[in-house]
Scaffold this motif. Structure first.
Motif, PDB file in Angstrom:
ATOM      1  N   LEU A 277       6.000   1.862   7.057  1.00  0.00           N
ATOM      2  CA  LEU A 277       6.379   3.535   6.820  1.00  0.00           C
ATOM      3  C   LEU A 277       5.880   4.387   7.128  1.00  0.00           C
ATOM      4  CD1 LEU A 277       8.515   0.826   6.824  1.00  0.00           C
ATOM      5  CD2 LEU A 277      10.216   3.246   5.235  1.00  0.00           C
ATOM      6  N   GLY A 278       6.312   5.763   8.041  1.00  0.00           N
ATOM      7  CA  GLY A 278       5.352   6.832   8.665  1.00  0.00           C
ATOM      8  C   GLY A 278       5.522   8.090   8.430  1.00  0.00           C
ATOM      9  N   GLY A 279       5.472   8.886   8.362  1.00  0.00           N
ATOM     10  CA  GLY A 279       5.419  10.255   8.165  1.00  0.00           C
ATOM     11  C   GLY A 279       7.040  10.591   8.752  1.00  0.00           C
TER      12      GLY A 279
ATOM     13  N   ILE B 212       4.478  19.072   7.626  1.00  0.00           N
ATOM     14  CA  ILE B 212       3.415  19.969   7.098  1.00  0.00           C
ATOM     15  C   ILE B 212       3.501  18.634   5.256  1.00  0.00           C
ATOM     16  CG2 ILE B 212       3.465  21.812   5.707  1.00  0.00           C
ATOM     17  CD1 ILE B 212       4.635  23.290   8.585  1.00  0.00           C
ATOM     18  N   PHE B 213       4.652  18.848   5.329  1.00  0.00           N
ATOM     19  CA  PHE B 213       4.956  18.040   3.723  1.00  0.00           C
ATOM     20  C   PHE B 213       4.470  19.308   2.429  1.00  0.00           C
ATOM     21  CE2 PHE B 213       4.194  14.056   0.948  1.00  0.00           C
ATOM     22  CZ  PHE B 213       4.862  12.934   1.937  1.00  0.00           C
ATOM     23  N   GLY B 214       5.797  20.290   3.070  1.00  0.00           N
ATOM     24  CA  GLY B 214       5.377  21.593   2.054  1.00  0.00           C
ATOM     25  C   GLY B 214       6.010  22.046   2.303  1.00  0.00           C
TER      26      GLY B 214
ATOM     27  N   PHE C 126       3.540  -1.313   4.089  1.00  0.00           N
ATOM     28  CA  PHE C 126       2.548  -0.006   4.301  1.00  0.00           C
ATOM     29  C   PHE C 126       3.768   0.964   3.765  1.00  0.00           C
ATOM     30  CE2 PHE C 126       1.269   3.579   5.847  1.00  0.00           C
ATOM     31  CZ  PHE C 126       0.011   4.101   5.361  1.00  0.00           C
ATOM     32  N   VAL C 127       2.981   2.210   3.146  1.00  0.00           N
ATOM     33  CA  VAL C 127       4.095   3.508   3.421  1.00  0.00           C
ATOM     34  C   VAL C 127       2.925   4.838   3.128  1.00  0.00           C
ATOM     35  CG1 VAL C 127       6.262   4.596   2.272  1.00  0.00           C
ATOM     36  CG2 VAL C 127       6.752   2.683   2.551  1.00  0.00           C
ATOM     37  N   GLY C 128       3.325   5.491   4.166  1.00  0.00           N
ATOM     38  CA  GLY C 128       2.130   6.221   4.331  1.00  0.00           C
ATOM     39  C   GLY C 128       2.267   7.469   5.215  1.00  0.00           C
TER      40      GLY C 128
ATOM     41  N   ILE D 290       1.077  -1.016   0.222  1.00  0.00           N
ATOM     42  CA  ILE D 290      -0.190   0.048   0.054  1.00  0.00           C
ATOM     43  C   ILE D 290       1.306   1.320  -0.340  1.00  0.00           C
ATOM     44  CG2 ILE D 290      -1.547   0.899   0.874  1.00  0.00           C
ATOM     45  CD1 ILE D 290      -2.809  -1.736   2.816  1.00  0.00           C
ATOM     46  N   THR D 291       0.935   1.888  -0.844  1.00  0.00           N
ATOM     47  CA  THR D 291       1.818   3.167  -1.438  1.00  0.00           C
ATOM     48  C   THR D 291       1.762   4.536  -1.424  1.00  0.00           C
ATOM     49  OG1 THR D 291       1.636   2.718  -4.035  1.00  0.00           O
ATOM     50  CG2 THR D 291       3.451   1.546  -2.523  1.00  0.00           C
ATOM     51  N   PRO D 292       2.415   5.957  -1.372  1.00  0.00           N
ATOM     52  CA  PRO D 292       1.627   7.343  -0.581  1.00  0.00           C
ATOM     53  C   PRO D 292       1.795   7.280  -2.116  1.00  0.00           C
ATOM     54  CG  PRO D 292       4.321   6.971  -0.211  1.00  0.00           C
ATOM     55  CD  PRO D 292       3.565   5.219  -0.953  1.00  0.00           C
TER      56      PRO D 292
ATOM     57  N   LYS E  48      -1.424  -1.711  -3.817  1.00  0.00           N
ATOM     58  CA  LYS E  48      -2.594  -1.405  -4.027  1.00  0.00           C
ATOM     59  C   LYS E  48      -1.789   0.276  -4.082  1.00  0.00           C
ATOM     60  CE  LYS E  48      -4.860   2.227  -1.986  1.00  0.00           C
ATOM     61  NZ  LYS E  48      -4.278   3.235  -2.298  1.00  0.00           N
ATOM     62  N   PRO E  49      -2.319   1.594  -5.512  1.00  0.00           N
ATOM     63  CA  PRO E  49      -1.151   2.301  -5.300  1.00  0.00           C
ATOM     64  C   PRO E  49      -1.886   3.580  -4.715  1.00  0.00           C
ATOM     65  CG  PRO E  49      -2.326   1.673  -7.268  1.00  0.00           C
ATOM     66  CD  PRO E  49      -2.117   1.051  -6.222  1.00  0.00           C
ATOM     67  N   SER E  50      -1.739   4.849  -4.391  1.00  0.00           N
ATOM     68  CA  SER E  50      -2.260   6.110  -4.105  1.00  0.00           C
ATOM     69  C   SER E  50      -3.524   6.162  -4.823  1.00  0.00           C
ATOM     70  CB  SER E  50      -1.671   7.547  -4.245  1.00  0.00           C
ATOM     71  OG  SER E  50      -1.999   8.643  -3.816  1.00  0.00           O
ATOM     72  N   GLU E  51      -4.379   6.851  -4.639  1.00  0.00           N
ATOM     73  CA  GLU E  51      -5.453   7.284  -5.501  1.00  0.00           C
ATOM     74  C   GLU E  51      -5.416   8.114  -6.416  1.00  0.00           C
ATOM     75  OE1 GLU E  51      -5.567   6.622  -2.824  1.00  0.00           O
ATOM     76  OE2 GLU E  51      -7.543   7.544  -1.826  1.00  0.00           O
ATOM     77  N   LYS E  52      -4.207   9.011  -5.371  1.00  0.00           N
ATOM     78  CA  LYS E  52      -4.395  10.499  -6.212  1.00  0.00           C
ATOM     79  C   LYS E  52      -3.077  10.387  -7.768  1.00  0.00           C
ATOM     80  CE  LYS E  52      -4.263  13.310  -1.601  1.00  0.00           C
ATOM     81  NZ  LYS E  52      -3.834  12.588  -0.087  1.00  0.00           N
TER      82      LYS E  52
HETATM   83  P1  NAD Z   1      -1.288   8.189   3.382  1.00  0.00           P
HETATM   84  O1  NAD Z   1      -1.491   7.373   4.284  1.00  0.00           O
HETATM   85  O2  NAD Z   1      -3.091   9.603   3.484  1.00  0.00           O
HETATM   86  O3  NAD Z   1      -1.816   7.302   2.296  1.00  0.00           O
HETATM   87  C1  NAD Z   1      -0.940   5.924   2.037  1.00  0.00           C
HETATM   88  C2  NAD Z   1      -1.354   5.477   1.631  1.00  0.00           C
HETATM   89  O4  NAD Z   1      -2.924   4.501   2.720  1.00  0.00           O
HETATM   90  C3  NAD Z   1      -2.556   5.549  -0.078  1.00  0.00           C
HETATM   91  O5  NAD Z   1      -2.352   4.464  -1.037  1.00  0.00           O
HETATM   92  C4  NAD Z   1      -4.133   5.594   0.831  1.00  0.00           C
HETATM   93  O6  NAD Z   1      -4.346   5.165  -0.470  1.00  0.00           O
HETATM   94  C5  NAD Z   1      -3.954   4.792   1.895  1.00  0.00           C
HETATM   95  N1  NAD Z   1      -4.875   5.312   3.110  1.00  0.00           N
HETATM   96  C6  NAD Z   1      -5.127   6.328   3.462  1.00  0.00           C
HETATM   97  N2  NAD Z   1      -5.954   6.535   4.246  1.00  0.00           N
HETATM   98  C7  NAD Z   1      -6.495   5.324   4.661  1.00  0.00           C
HETATM   99  C8  NAD Z   1      -7.091   4.822   5.260  1.00  0.00           C
HETATM  100  N3  NAD Z   1      -8.268   5.838   6.938  1.00  0.00           N
HETATM  101  N4  NAD Z   1      -7.645   3.379   5.737  1.00  0.00           N
HETATM  102  C9  NAD Z   1      -6.384   2.827   4.511  1.00  0.00           C
HETATM  103  N5  NAD Z   1      -5.156   3.548   4.022  1.00  0.00           N
HETATM  104  C10 NAD Z   1      -5.339   4.515   3.271  1.00  0.00           C
HETATM  105  O7  NAD Z   1      -0.600   9.458   2.596  1.00  0.00           O
HETATM  106  P2  NAD Z   1       0.173  10.294   1.557  1.00  0.00           P
HETATM  107  O8  NAD Z   1      -0.487  11.461   1.895  1.00  0.00           O
HETATM  108  O9  NAD Z   1      -0.593   9.433   0.588  1.00  0.00           O
HETATM  109  O10 NAD Z   1       1.540   9.938   1.745  1.00  0.00           O
HETATM  110  C11 NAD Z   1       2.353  11.290   2.176  1.00  0.00           C
HETATM  111  C12 NAD Z   1       2.388  11.001   3.492  1.00  0.00           C
HETATM  112  O11 NAD Z   1       3.559   9.772   3.373  1.00  0.00           O
HETATM  113  C13 NAD Z   1       3.453  11.506   4.157  1.00  0.00           C
HETATM  114  O12 NAD Z   1       3.111  11.383   5.528  1.00  0.00           O
HETATM  115  C14 NAD Z   1       5.291  10.683   4.515  1.00  0.00           C
HETATM  116  O13 NAD Z   1       5.864  10.957   5.741  1.00  0.00           O
HETATM  117  C15 NAD Z   1       4.771   9.793   4.017  1.00  0.00           C
HETATM  118  N6  NAD Z   1       5.941   8.630   3.110  1.00  0.00           N
HETATM  119  C16 NAD Z   1       6.664   7.668   4.230  1.00  0.00           C
HETATM  120  C17 NAD Z   1       8.024   7.561   3.673  1.00  0.00           C
HETATM  121  C18 NAD Z   1       9.454   6.740   4.578  1.00  0.00           C
HETATM  122  O14 NAD Z   1       9.244   5.960   3.814  1.00  0.00           O
HETATM  123  N7  NAD Z   1       8.665   6.872   5.670  1.00  0.00           N
HETATM  124  C19 NAD Z   1       8.041   7.838   2.809  1.00  0.00           C
HETATM  125  C20 NAD Z   1       6.518   8.058   1.376  1.00  0.00           C
HETATM  126  C21 NAD Z   1       5.890   8.619   2.337  1.00  0.00           C
END
Ligand code: NAD
Length: 495
Positions: free
Chosen positions: A247-249, A381-383, A223-225, A146-148, A173-177
């Motif tokens: 992996l988180g923020g 902030i991510f900007g 997961f990364v997000g 599941i990717t960001p 499951k890639p990001s829908e964006k």
């Molecule tokens: P996000 O957490 O909003 O989304 C990531 C993935 O999770 C997407 O595929 C999305 O569809 C899914 N998702 C979103 N909300 C969900 C929910 N409520 N339940 C289940 N799945 C859900 O992240 P984003 O905005 O796409 O990406 C930016 C974030 O990712 C930032 O916080 C950034 O730091 C982080 N990031 C971390 C790393 C790392 O290696 N630690 C790498 C890249 C990005």
């Protein structure tokens, strides 16, 4: 307008869920496509395709699996530009950045080409009379990624390269964006000779993720997000008996000591804070300036900002593209006035432009005299917003870094090797740069933060990726000397 589908069992599969999401062109602000969001049944179909493909892929010779990776490497190399254009088109980052993303992702495919070597286990001969013990590394089965949005090609490559080479089948499951780069990669995998069903893409949102987390045939989840989602993914996946790495923020600090080369530190801070409009998990978002370096450093950073050209990712002269959506841009802007209201100094306001008339643009923003209680410091902030925190000593700067809940990346800028060595020992952060602002490890090390930046005990890609995508089996075998064998082995032997 185009429609973006799933890829299940080797076929482009439209969603029939009736639910869709808009995909923007961030450089114009207009919707350019819709992506179908998977239903539970569509996720089940992708997992079933992967499960059906698993026995054959697992049994495929190691040399053949490596050959697919070698071919994929050549195909991605030949299609770098097309892949980068797809990234820019939906994410917004400038083409040079998108090409960098492809290059860093490709490293992981190259690493996975060495899978015959990477899967070697240990062997202990003669642990007792006639008894040998050895270790096998076997694939897990169906694994999910599941990717960001911010690295729509690289992060999938972080995951699937090792997963597939180890003999697993994959549901992404890639990001829908920005869902299109994943489909392009699926196409290249097919051209590389990967059998249908081994790699599947389901487009979707929470519905798809929830199903993957509970599906009994999904053995592991990568997961990364963002951190809140990473935490729940890890908790739910492991509660359902799955292996998980989430992996988180991040909130990455760059500590600048008084002896640092100010120009070098300023160049590094600018590229690490504003590259990809700050939408990188390894972006520098806080500069911690120690002592008298603060004034010259803030001046040097601020002097560089007017030269950063903000424009559409396809403009070859642009260095910084738009943010991913208008909603996200407005959220980022929300931190600026709040910071000034809380006592920070606005050195550069990215709203002032010059900015393109359309699209989700924001120029580089620089806040000075930020303190640890302000929202611009506590939140990711991510900007394109860089905060400067002034501290009196190395110890004070280190405390700030170690007290921060995130621990993804950090960097120190100094001319003193002893100070740098001390910092790498002292800091509670997973990836450390010494005069390097974005210390993303090469693919033969592994990537991962500490604290709220990673849930799980395995970092991503590299050797830990191989560990994550295999399970170890230890065989203890007894084959006594065949004294009664009908085969003439020349016994009894002279020993
Ligand atoms: P996000 O957490 O909003 O989304 C990531 C993935 O999770 C997407 O595929 C999305 O569809 C899914 N998702 C979103 N909300 C969900 C929910 N409520 N339940 C289940 N799945 C859900 O992240 P984003 O905005 O796409 O990406 C930016 C974030 O990712 C930032 O916080 C950034 O730091 C982080 N990031 C971390 C790393 C790392 O290696 N630690 C790498 C890249 C990005």
């Amino acid at each position: 307008m185009y429609e973006i589908h799933h890829r299940i069992g080797g076929r482009s599969t439209p969603s029939t869920s009736g639910r869709t999401a808009p995909v923007y062109d961030p450089a114009t602000g207009r919707v350019q496509a819709t992506v179908g969001l998977a239903s539970v049944q569509e996720v089940d179909a992708a997992v079933a395709a992967a499960q059906a493909a698993f026995p054959g892929w697992r049994a495929t010779a190691l040399s053949r699996r490596a050959e697919v990776m070698f071919r994929l490497r050549e195909l991605i190399d030949a299609n770098r530009k097309e892949l980068a254009q797809l990234i820019t088109n939906e994410h917004g980052k400038v083409l040079s950045d998108a090409l960098g993303e492809v290059a860093r992702g490709l490293e992981n495919v190259e690493f996975a080409c060495g899978v015959p070597h990477l899967l070697k286990g240990g062997y202990s001969e003669g642990v007792s009379a006639g008894i040998d013990v050895y270790q096998l590394r076997q694939p897990l089965g169906v694994v999910a990624g599941i990717t960001p949005f911010n690295f729509p090609a690289m992060v999938p490559m972080w995951m699937f390269s090792n997963a597939l080479a180890c003999g697993n089948c994959f549901v992404l499951k890639p990001s829908e964006k920005d869902p299109s780069p994943a489909l392009f990669l699926a196409d290249l995998l097919h051209q590389a000779g990967l059998p249908d069903g081994v790699f599947n893409v389901v487009q979707g949102d929470k519905v798809a993720v929830d199903r993957l987390l509970e599906h009994p045939d999904v053995a592991a989840v990568s997961f990364v997000g963002s951190t809140p989602i990473a935490r729940t993914i890890y908790e739910r996946a492991t509660a359902n008996g799955k292996r998980a790495q989430a992996l988180g923020g991040a909130k990455n600090h760059m500590l600048v000591l008084p002896d640092a080369d100010v120009d070098m530190a300023a160049d590094a801070a600018v590229s690490a804070a504003y590259g990809s409009a700050g939408e990188r998990c390894m972006a520098i978002s806080v500069v911690v300036a120690v002592g008298e370096v603060a004034d010259p450093l803030v001046d040097a950073i601020s002097a560089r900002l007017p030269a950063i050209r903000v424009g559409p990712g396809t403009d070859p002269d642009a260095e910084m593209g738009p943010l991913v959506t208008g909603e996200h841009r407005d959220r980022v802007i929300g931190y600026l006035d709040a910071a000034v209201g809380a006592g920070a100094t606005m050195v550069a306001d990215g709203r002032a432009g010059p900015l393109p008339a359309e699209g989700f643009f924001l120029g580089p923003c620089l806040l000075d005299r930020v303190t640890a209680d302000m929202a611009c410091y506590t939140d990711e902030i991510f900007g394109p917003v860089l905060s400067v925190v002034r501290v009196g000593s190395y110890a004070e700067g280190l405390r700030l870094i170690n007290e921060n809940p995130f621990g993804n990346g950090t960097a120190i800028f100094t001319r003193d090797g002893g100070a740098a060595r001390r910092f790498q020992y002292d800091c509670n952060v997973g990836m450390v740069g010494i005069n390097v602002p974005i210390p993303v490890p090469v693919s033969y090390y592994s990537f991962g933060g500490w604290k709220a930046s990673l849930f799980g005990d395995r970092h991503m890609y590299g050797p830990e990726g191989i560990d994550f995508y295999t399970r170890s089996k230890v065989v203890t075998s007894r084959w006594p000397d065949p004294t009664t064998s009908t085969v003439d082995l020349g016994f009894p032997q002279v020993r």
